[in-house]
Design an enzyme around this catalytic site. Sequence first.
Site, PDB file in Angstrom:
ATOM      1  N   SER A  85     -63.909  45.349  73.188  1.00  0.00           N
ATOM      2  CA  SER A  85     -64.059  46.154  74.407  1.00  0.00           C
ATOM      3  C   SER A  85     -65.469  46.688  74.644  1.00  0.00           C
ATOM      4  CB  SER A  85     -63.064  47.315  74.399  1.00  0.00           C
ATOM      5  OG  SER A  85     -61.765  46.847  74.711  1.00  0.00           O
ATOM      6  N   LYS A  88     -66.877  45.654  77.894  1.00  0.00           N
ATOM      7  CA  LYS A  88     -66.602  46.363  79.140  1.00  0.00           C
ATOM      8  C   LYS A  88     -67.884  46.927  79.757  1.00  0.00           C
ATOM      9  CE  LYS A  88     -61.730  47.615  78.540  1.00  0.00           C
ATOM     10  NZ  LYS A  88     -61.416  46.796  77.378  1.00  0.00           N
ATOM     11  N   SER A 133     -60.200  52.200  78.166  1.00  0.00           N
ATOM     12  CA  SER A 133     -60.378  50.850  77.641  1.00  0.00           C
ATOM     13  C   SER A 133     -59.220  49.941  78.055  1.00  0.00           C
ATOM     14  CB  SER A 133     -60.514  50.875  76.112  1.00  0.00           C
ATOM     15  OG  SER A 133     -61.265  49.782  75.653  1.00  0.00           O
ATOM     16  N   ARG A 269     -64.616  55.207  63.757  1.00  0.00           N
ATOM     17  CA  ARG A 269     -65.781  54.533  64.336  1.00  0.00           C
ATOM     18  C   ARG A 269     -66.809  55.532  64.871  1.00  0.00           C
ATOM     19  NH1 ARG A 269     -62.391  50.988  68.487  1.00  0.00           N
ATOM     20  NH2 ARG A 269     -61.398  53.030  68.608  1.00  0.00           N
TER      21      ARG A 269
END
Length: 285
Positions: A85, A88, A133, A269
């Site tokens: 993602s 994006k 997302s 993350r």
Amino acid sequence: MKNINTFFKMNKIIILFVLLISCKEKEVIKVSIPVEQTKEIITDAFQKIIDSAAVNGSILVYDAKDDLYYSNNFEWANSGKLPASTFKIPNSIIALETGILENDSTVLKWDGKIRNMKNWNQDLTLKEAFHYSCVPCYQEIARKIGLEKMKSYVTQFNYGNIHIDSTTLDNFWLEGTSRINQFQQIEFLKKFYDASLPISKRTTKIMKSIMIIDINNDYQLSAKTGWSTENGHNGWFVGYLEKDNRVYYFATNIEPKSTFNKEHFISTRKEITMKALRNLKIIAK
């Protein structure tokens, strides 16, 4: 004879003078050669941060002003992974640039299919779709952009090593052979931030606004997560932090060591990236 001797003496003086000047010039040239400095710094503290989170991977931070990269594992940082993602970001840019989407308030209609992610089961603005997302939203965007325009823009952006054809147009960032490494993520973000991508100022401005996830008295943070599951779990957190008129770019890529905890992996993350930025004293909290 006297004139001849005088002639030779004058020639000797001239030759000596030329040699002295030549040596002097050589000396100056030698001193002026710059010493090449290391631009990649191994940071053991980053590895401790990674280990404490029970994951494998690399945190890569780039200080644009000092032109320095910091990481615990440059080999991992050079290894390509599916963009997931994080794509994006360019996907949104291309949609805005081609007029597929007007601005960050453009509404993406829900297709009516119930999915596990509750936030996806509704109409969403572009900004909401980016932050939630929403995979089906961006798959529809990719189909509207079309194969030729998608390939053209990705090539112009020099975005990783991406493979797109008619059968992978709406999923090449999630599965298949497309790859991007952490250095390439940062290089793309740097070109985007510096307005050196072949896109309009309007698109850059809108996209910068969409990407902001945190503003406080200390800094402004803009970023995007990513998560692919084709060959096990692989997670991204990429973006940049603005503070005191300086920009610091980051691209973190991790994989779980053994047991997988979804909620832990989702939060890790960002958490380990912020710890790395604190370790470099870029931010205080």
